[in-house]
Motif scaffolding. Structure first.
Motif, PDB file in Angstrom:
ATOM      1  N   HIS A 104      28.270  12.506  87.533  1.00  0.00           N
ATOM      2  CA  HIS A 104      29.136  12.267  86.378  1.00  0.00           C
ATOM      3  C   HIS A 104      30.015  11.036  86.523  1.00  0.00           C
ATOM      4  O   HIS A 104      31.227  11.108  86.323  1.00  0.00           O
ATOM      5  CB  HIS A 104      30.026  13.490  86.123  1.00  0.00           C
ATOM      6  CG  HIS A 104      29.301  14.610  85.453  1.00  0.00           C
ATOM      7  ND1 HIS A 104      29.341  14.808  84.102  1.00  0.00           N
ATOM      8  CD2 HIS A 104      28.523  15.575  85.964  1.00  0.00           C
ATOM      9  CE1 HIS A 104      28.606  15.875  83.810  1.00  0.00           C
ATOM     10  NE2 HIS A 104      28.106  16.356  84.909  1.00  0.00           N
ATOM     11  N   CYS A 105      29.421   9.913  86.856  1.00  0.00           N
ATOM     12  CA  CYS A 105      30.193   8.674  86.840  1.00  0.00           C
ATOM     13  C   CYS A 105      30.452   8.280  85.394  1.00  0.00           C
ATOM     14  O   CYS A 105      29.750   8.705  84.490  1.00  0.00           O
ATOM     15  CB  CYS A 105      29.419   7.549  87.519  1.00  0.00           C
ATOM     16  SG  CYS A 105      29.248   7.801  89.279  1.00  0.00           S
ATOM     17  N   PHE A 106      31.481   7.484  85.192  1.00  0.00           N
ATOM     18  CA  PHE A 106      31.710   6.940  83.858  1.00  0.00           C
ATOM     19  C   PHE A 106      30.747   5.763  83.698  1.00  0.00           C
ATOM     20  O   PHE A 106      30.994   4.674  84.225  1.00  0.00           O
ATOM     21  CB  PHE A 106      33.159   6.501  83.692  1.00  0.00           C
ATOM     22  CG  PHE A 106      34.135   7.628  83.949  1.00  0.00           C
ATOM     23  CD1 PHE A 106      34.036   8.814  83.231  1.00  0.00           C
ATOM     24  CD2 PHE A 106      35.141   7.496  84.888  1.00  0.00           C
ATOM     25  CE1 PHE A 106      34.936   9.857  83.454  1.00  0.00           C
ATOM     26  CE2 PHE A 106      36.032   8.530  85.118  1.00  0.00           C
ATOM     27  CZ  PHE A 106      35.935   9.712  84.402  1.00  0.00           C
ATOM     28  N   ALA A 107      29.657   5.993  82.971  1.00  0.00           N
ATOM     29  CA  ALA A 107      28.537   5.064  82.994  1.00  0.00           C
ATOM     30  C   ALA A 107      28.901   3.659  82.500  1.00  0.00           C
ATOM     31  O   ALA A 107      28.417   2.675  83.020  1.00  0.00           O
ATOM     32  CB  ALA A 107      27.384   5.629  82.165  1.00  0.00           C
ATOM     33  N   GLY A 152      26.723   3.025  85.462  1.00  0.00           N
ATOM     34  CA  GLY A 152      25.472   3.566  84.928  1.00  0.00           C
ATOM     35  C   GLY A 152      24.239   2.832  85.432  1.00  0.00           C
ATOM     36  O   GLY A 152      23.143   3.362  85.394  1.00  0.00           O
ATOM     37  N   GLN A 159      25.977   5.990  92.940  1.00  0.00           N
ATOM     38  CA  GLN A 159      26.740   6.817  92.009  1.00  0.00           C
ATOM     39  C   GLN A 159      27.416   7.977  92.738  1.00  0.00           C
ATOM     40  O   GLN A 159      28.551   8.329  92.442  1.00  0.00           O
ATOM     41  CB  GLN A 159      25.826   7.342  90.901  1.00  0.00           C
ATOM     42  CG  GLN A 159      25.407   6.235  89.960  1.00  0.00           C
ATOM     43  CD  GLN A 159      24.659   6.754  88.749  1.00  0.00           C
ATOM     44  OE1 GLN A 159      24.688   7.937  88.438  1.00  0.00           O
ATOM     45  NE2 GLN A 159      24.001   5.852  88.043  1.00  0.00           N
TER      46      GLN A 159
ATOM     47  N   ASP B 176      33.324   8.272  77.872  1.00  0.00           N
ATOM     48  CA  ASP B 176      32.059   8.300  78.586  1.00  0.00           C
ATOM     49  C   ASP B 176      31.655   9.714  78.985  1.00  0.00           C
ATOM     50  O   ASP B 176      30.498  10.083  78.874  1.00  0.00           O
ATOM     51  CB  ASP B 176      32.164   7.461  79.867  1.00  0.00           C
ATOM     52  CG  ASP B 176      31.408   6.170  79.735  1.00  0.00           C
ATOM     53  OD1 ASP B 176      31.016   5.848  78.602  1.00  0.00           O
ATOM     54  OD2 ASP B 176      31.220   5.496  80.746  1.00  0.00           O
ATOM     55  N   ASP B 177      32.585  10.463  79.503  1.00  0.00           N
ATOM     56  CA  ASP B 177      32.225  11.743  80.093  1.00  0.00           C
ATOM     57  C   ASP B 177      33.488  12.586  80.209  1.00  0.00           C
ATOM     58  O   ASP B 177      34.239  12.463  81.166  1.00  0.00           O
ATOM     59  CB  ASP B 177      31.625  11.496  81.482  1.00  0.00           C
ATOM     60  CG  ASP B 177      31.011  12.763  82.065  1.00  0.00           C
ATOM     61  OD1 ASP B 177      31.499  13.864  81.761  1.00  0.00           O
ATOM     62  OD2 ASP B 177      30.039  12.631  82.827  1.00  0.00           O
ATOM     63  N   ILE B 294      22.833   4.618  78.640  1.00  0.00           N
ATOM     64  CA  ILE B 294      22.391   4.300  79.989  1.00  0.00           C
ATOM     65  C   ILE B 294      21.762   5.537  80.587  1.00  0.00           C
ATOM     66  O   ILE B 294      22.368   6.584  80.633  1.00  0.00           O
ATOM     67  CB  ILE B 294      23.574   3.844  80.855  1.00  0.00           C
ATOM     68  CG1 ILE B 294      24.196   2.581  80.270  1.00  0.00           C
ATOM     69  CG2 ILE B 294      23.108   3.598  82.279  1.00  0.00           C
ATOM     70  CD1 ILE B 294      25.344   2.039  81.078  1.00  0.00           C
ATOM     71  N   ARG B 296      20.783   7.756  83.527  1.00  0.00           N
ATOM     72  CA  ARG B 296      21.163   7.878  84.924  1.00  0.00           C
ATOM     73  C   ARG B 296      19.931   7.966  85.792  1.00  0.00           C
ATOM     74  O   ARG B 296      18.941   8.561  85.415  1.00  0.00           O
ATOM     75  CB  ARG B 296      22.002   9.134  85.114  1.00  0.00           C
ATOM     76  CG  ARG B 296      23.445   8.868  84.805  1.00  0.00           C
ATOM     77  CD  ARG B 296      24.131  10.159  84.446  1.00  0.00           C
ATOM     78  NE  ARG B 296      24.864   9.961  83.206  1.00  0.00           N
ATOM     79  CZ  ARG B 296      26.177   9.935  83.159  1.00  0.00           C
ATOM     80  NH1 ARG B 296      26.884  10.118  84.224  1.00  0.00           N
ATOM     81  NH2 ARG B 296      26.788   9.725  82.030  1.00  0.00           N
TER      82      ARG B 296
END
Ligand SMILES: Nc1ncnc2c1ncn2[C@@H]1O[C@H](COP(=O)(O)OP(=O)(O)O)[C@@H](O)[C@H]1O
Ligand SMILES: [Mg+2]
Lengths: 276, 297
Positions: A104-107, A152, A159, B176-177, B294, B296
């Motif tokens: 869950h990285c901030f893409a 991302g 990541q 984003d999340d 994007i 992943r």
């Protein structure tokens, strides 16, 4: 009767006591899970897919509300304080930060921005935050090289490092690490676990490590719990678990044949009564 | 040729004002994934409140901060009373809620301030700028230029806010999340509150500029319709997209009106932007500047 004593006399940092978790008001997922993590320890939470590992970690960080889940029974204490009714923000402020399954990285943020976002709870302490950032880069030199890339577009390993680094930016005393090995090449997994061990030794960060990869988790943890179907079915020192015949058979893949549940096995039932 | 430039520049300047309205949508969509149908009404609400206050004897410089406070509080209240209880509900429910909200706000504004059409004077006349007319022989409206400058400053300030500040970064992180944002301790609700407050402030500036140009009346809510093709063109989550999209729509609709209009009997300004936006959508469904999804690894 008593379960095996919690790991070696150390101070208990995190204490999860008999929690029950229900999703959507009806789906009972955790049916009385208890575990504890000593200060400065690395504890593994093991179990097959769907056993309830992530749910346990989310209950601790209080992230269930956002998924329509609720802790309906039991208590969670950190450093002697009830944390089960706090907001996620307050839990992080107390020093417990989670690295979620799937990173869950901030893409669309750069790697460095991801890290800085992790320092949100520390407010405007610019100097100290910059210091922490350098420390994180010291542990993860690869992130420094990639600092300007959008997260991302970085590799899975990068990541995972970004996600762990981001958690470190909050200066936590405990990190809840959910499936760090998932989808990564073995040597990257190794690299990441080495860093975890390093962080544990040098920064005194405790880890609660949810893993399906039992082999590697038991190599780095000092204690482990095995979760099956929302219940802890076995716990013990990592070395003892790794040597246990049932664990070998069902989780370490050392015997041939399909994985079966512990429950199917009679002698396991006996053991379970003995543990209870 | 001179005439062409006059139309082009006029179009670009009004395009900046479309961008401004579009930006209100982008802000909220980016941070909370909600298409805020009430954005146009917020613009109307702001303009009406401002005019109402000046009618009650407040000077321009008193009414401005007072309206700003009202709009910020309104934004916070909407987040709290409407969106927070609906968190985790399907997007469509949130969208429906903002439709309801827009009618509520409309009614509320008119109950408080009445329904008559009013003028709004921001002290800049809609007349050609003398020296440009003398020098280049171009008629450029002073009002359009000032309005575009104000909008440009606001847009630049927002872009700075997004990219350079701690809150702005947190806001993009949430966009984003939001699960991950929660996990690292970013308080979602506080961030959403800020976004709605900022959207309220943006609506105020848009309301003043559009109100001054078209008069303050119910029809002001329709400036939102002008923002739609801008959003289709620029992408719902892109600040640069809103800016460039606004410029393209502004310029092309004016040029089309002048050069293509006569061929089909005029009046194409109203729908030409949609045609343009649809054509772009066919080739780039995420809009010209929409964030690429994007994947992943
Ligand atoms: N948001 C949710 N709503 C309903 N059920 C869920 C939700 N999240 C997880 N579950 C269920 O809870 C069980 C445990 O899931 P999880 O905690 O993710 O397991 P693990 O991390 O050990 O793979 C699974 O059966 C899963 O289907
Ligand atoms: Mg999981």
């Amino acid at each position: 009767m008593q379960a095996q004593p919690a790991p070696a006399s150390a101070h208990v940092a995190l204490d999860v006591n008999n929690i029950e978790v229900i999703y959507d008001h009806v789906i009972l997922v955790l049916k009385g899970v208890s575990l504890s993590v000593p200060q400065g320890g690395i504890v593994a939470l093991l179990g097959a897919n769907g056993a309830g590992k992530s749910t346990t970690l989310k209950a601790i960080s209080n992230l269930l509300r956002a998924e329509r889940g609720d802790v309906t029974k039991g208590t969670i204490e950190f450093a002697g304080r009830r944390i089960d009714r706090l907001t996620p923000n307050a839990v992080v402020r107390l020093g417990v930060c989670q690295v979620m399954e799937g990173r869950h990285c901030f893409a669309h943020l750069s790697v460095e921005e991801n890290l800085l976002a992790g320092a949100f709870t520390r407010g405007r302490a610019k100097r100290e935050i910059a210091e922490t950032l350098e420390r994180v880069y010291a542990y993860f030199p690869r992130l420094k090289v990639r600092r300007r890339s959008l997260a991302g577009y970085t590799s899975g390993g990068e990541q995972q490092m970004t996600a762990i680094g981001r958690a470190l930016m909050a200066k936590p005393s405990m990190i809840l690490l959910d499936e760090p090995s998932m989808g990564l090449a073995p040597q990257i997994v190794e690299e990441i676990f080495e860093i975890v061990r390093d962080l544990n030794a040098r920064e005194r960060v405790s880890f609660l490590l949810a893993e399906q990869n039992t082999t590697i988790a038991l190599r780095y943890a000092s204690y482990g719990y095995i979760l099956e179907n929302g219940r802890v079915v076995m716990d013990g020192a990592a070395a003892a678990l790794a040597a246990n015949e049932d664990v070998k058979e069902f989780y370490l893949g050392l015997s041939s044949g399909a994985r079966k549940s512990f429950r199917d096995i009679k002698h396991y039932r006996r053991r379970k009564r003995w543990l209870a | 040729m001179q005439f062409f430039f006059e139309v082009l520049i006029g179009g670009l300047l009004s395009g900046v004002m479309y961008s401004l309205v579009a930006l209100g949508f982008v802000l909220i969509y980016k941070a909370s994934g909600v298409f805020n149908f009430a954005q146009g009404t917020m613009v109307f609400f702001a303009a009406l409140t401002f005019v109402g206050l000046t009618e009650h004897g407040l000077s321009f410089w008193m009414a401005l901060p007072a309206t700003l406070v009202v709009m910020v509080l309104l934004g916070l209240a909407i987040e709290r009373a409407v969106l927070r209880p609906l968190v985790n509900q399907p997007q469509i429910s949130l969208f429906m809620a903002t439709i309801g909200l827009s009618f509520l706000l409309e009614g509320l504004a008119q109950i408080v301030w009445g329904t008559s059409v009013r003028g709004l004077d921001i002290g800049v006349a809609d007349e050609p700028i003398g020296w440009i007319a003398d020098r280049f022989g171009l008629n450029i409206s002073k009002f359009d230029l000032v309005a575009a400058l104000i909008a440009a400053v606001l847009v630049a300030a927002l872009a700075f806010f997004f990219s350079r500040t701690r809150i702005g970064r947190a806001l993009r992180a949430v966009a984003d999340d939001h699960q991950a944002a929660l996990a690292v301790g970013i308080p979602l609700q506080q961030i959403w509150g800020i976004v709605w407050a900022v959207a309220g402030a943006v609506a105020l500036v848009a309301g003043l500029l559009w109100g001054a140009r078209n008069g303050v009346q119910f029809a002001l809510t329709f400036v939102a319709l002008k923002a739609l093709p801008v959003l289709m063109l620029g992408g719902l989550e892109s600040v640069p997209g809103a800016i460039v999209g606004g410029l393209i729509i502004g310029a092309s609709e004016k040029l089309a009106e002048v050069y293509l209009g006569p061929m089909v009997g005029g009046g194409i300004e109203g729908w030409f932007p949609y045609v343009l936006a649809l054509v772009v959508l066919l080739f780039r469904p995420e809009g010209l500047f929409g964030e690429k999804i994007i994947r992943r690894v």
